[in-house]
Write an enzyme that holds these catalytic residues in place. Sequence first.
Site, mmCIF file in Angstrom:
data_model
loop_
_atom_site.group_PDB
_atom_site.id
_atom_site.type_symbol
_atom_site.label_atom_id
_atom_site.label_comp_id
_atom_site.label_asym_id
_atom_site.label_seq_id
_atom_site.Cartn_x
_atom_site.Cartn_y
_atom_site.Cartn_z
ATOM 1 N N GLU A 118 -8.884 -1.974 5.413
ATOM 2 C CA GLU A 118 -7.642 -2.418 6.442
ATOM 3 C C GLU A 118 -8.383 -2.338 7.585
ATOM 4 O O GLU A 118 -7.771 -3.233 8.386
ATOM 5 C CB GLU A 118 -6.563 -0.893 6.222
ATOM 6 C CG GLU A 118 -5.913 -1.220 6.498
ATOM 7 C CD GLU A 118 -4.777 -0.064 6.843
ATOM 8 O OE1 GLU A 118 -3.727 -0.442 6.648
ATOM 9 O OE2 GLU A 118 -5.064 0.894 5.715
ATOM 10 N N SER B 154 5.197 -1.835 3.946
ATOM 11 C CA SER B 154 5.048 -2.933 4.276
ATOM 12 C C SER B 154 4.997 -3.874 3.190
ATOM 13 O O SER B 154 4.385 -3.846 2.646
ATOM 14 C CB SER B 154 3.693 -3.730 5.377
ATOM 15 O OG SER B 154 4.012 -2.724 6.371
ATOM 16 N N GLU C 63 -6.195 8.006 17.378
ATOM 17 C CA GLU C 63 -6.746 9.531 17.465
ATOM 18 C C GLU C 63 -7.645 9.761 16.022
ATOM 19 O O GLU C 63 -8.733 10.388 16.358
ATOM 20 C CB GLU C 63 -5.590 10.584 17.400
ATOM 21 C CG GLU C 63 -4.973 10.554 18.294
ATOM 22 C CD GLU C 63 -3.911 9.513 19.213
ATOM 23 O OE1 GLU C 63 -3.126 9.231 19.843
ATOM 24 O OE2 GLU C 63 -3.779 9.190 17.634
ATOM 25 N N GLN D 34 0.453 -1.115 -0.181
ATOM 26 C CA GLN D 34 0.472 0.115 0.355
ATOM 27 C C GLN D 34 0.723 1.077 -0.189
ATOM 28 O O GLN D 34 1.715 1.607 0.903
ATOM 29 C CB GLN D 34 -1.026 0.051 0.893
ATOM 30 C CG GLN D 34 -1.983 1.111 1.374
ATOM 31 C CD GLN D 34 -2.593 1.382 2.967
ATOM 32 O OE1 GLN D 34 -1.974 0.654 4.236
ATOM 33 N NE2 GLN D 34 -3.614 1.203 3.157
ATOM 34 N N SER E 222 1.411 6.808 2.075
ATOM 35 C CA SER E 222 1.533 7.172 3.976
ATOM 36 C C SER E 222 3.218 7.989 2.853
ATOM 37 O O SER E 222 3.996 7.485 2.273
ATOM 38 C CB SER E 222 1.842 6.902 5.044
ATOM 39 O OG SER E 222 0.926 6.235 5.608
#
Length: 396
Positions: A233, A150, A365, A115, A118
């Site tokens: 996910e 990952s 969060e 994926q 980020s």
Amino acid sequence: MSSVADADRVADLARQVVRDHDPKKVPIPEFLTATYDAGLSWVHFPEGLGGLGVSRGLQAVADGILQGAGGPVPLGLNPMGYGMAAPTVREHAQSEELKRFWLRPLAGTQDIWCQLFSEPGAGSDLAGLATSAVRDGDEWVINGQKVWTSLAHRARWGLLLARTDPDVAKHKGLTYFVLDMHAPGVETRPLRQLTGQAEFNEVYITDARIPDAHRLGAVGNGWGVAMTTLMNERSALGGSGARRGAGTIAEAVGLWAARPDLQTPVLRDRLTQLWLRSEAQRLTAQRSRATATVGGPGPEGSIGKLVGAELNQHIYTWCMDLLGAEGILYHSYAQDRDDDGDWRGPIQQRFLRSKANTIEGGTSEVMRNILAERILGLPGDLRADAGMAWKDVPRG
């Protein structure tokens, strides 16, 4: 709710797969490919795409038979593939031929997926990403950097979110692609972690080309497609074992049974409370699966991810408290690329690895914000960049 006939059909097909492809005797890819061909990889997918078009809740019926006979847990072998890529490809790929092209080797674990979301400057604020995709005829030219990816070093394909229009608001200028990780211009570099392993990576993309046919969803609708990925996910990360006492809590109970010399009443009480919390999470996830339709998960999936991540950390902290001084012993900090796909080392390693659980797949969060805004209907956070074109948003 699922019909009895559907449940019987799923069970019969699973038993047939086990009879014809004994998982204790045949290679894992052969067994998982047979599972796909029988429609049992994702039972709620359409027929011909690894599914049967029945309720998602019946996946537990298939998995119970397949894994009970010694079959692997496929999510552990191809986590980004099974948990994120498959539902995204199924919903957004441009043709049935492409869906079959990607899904069958994904299900068989011949093709590992990663994926590419980020970036160094876009983590929790994913929509602020800067990797660019520029149209060039029937192709897109990609430039940028991704991080915390990952299994990128083992992946054949990557789910890529890139910016195609910097002149509109950040959420509206994104487009979603499938990137060939073996393509020219794609470079993967390992990131060493707290555990000493390097399952994470930086990925540098320089003038890499993607055919427009490998675009998922419409140009500019990348954020909507990404929601398919992220909700699945979080649902996958928040899932717990179908059997009572399975999963992470089983490791703690096993450690307790193996070390009677370290047992105390206080630790026993803490373990009991952790077991009860694990069982509550398991039953909640089971109820969610049982009532699910053939559609994808909603924001409720954030509950399982939030609770599961924090519970994992509490369980492994308990393990370290039980071990006492032994808990500080660690086997090796030699960088390990995990090329055998086994992330499960000694309990100390798993304790260290669990620290990432409340970050990966969306921080706790972020999960609380999603639940507050989309489930409870509370006011959203103030966003200073609302309505601004991405190119005008100040960046550090």
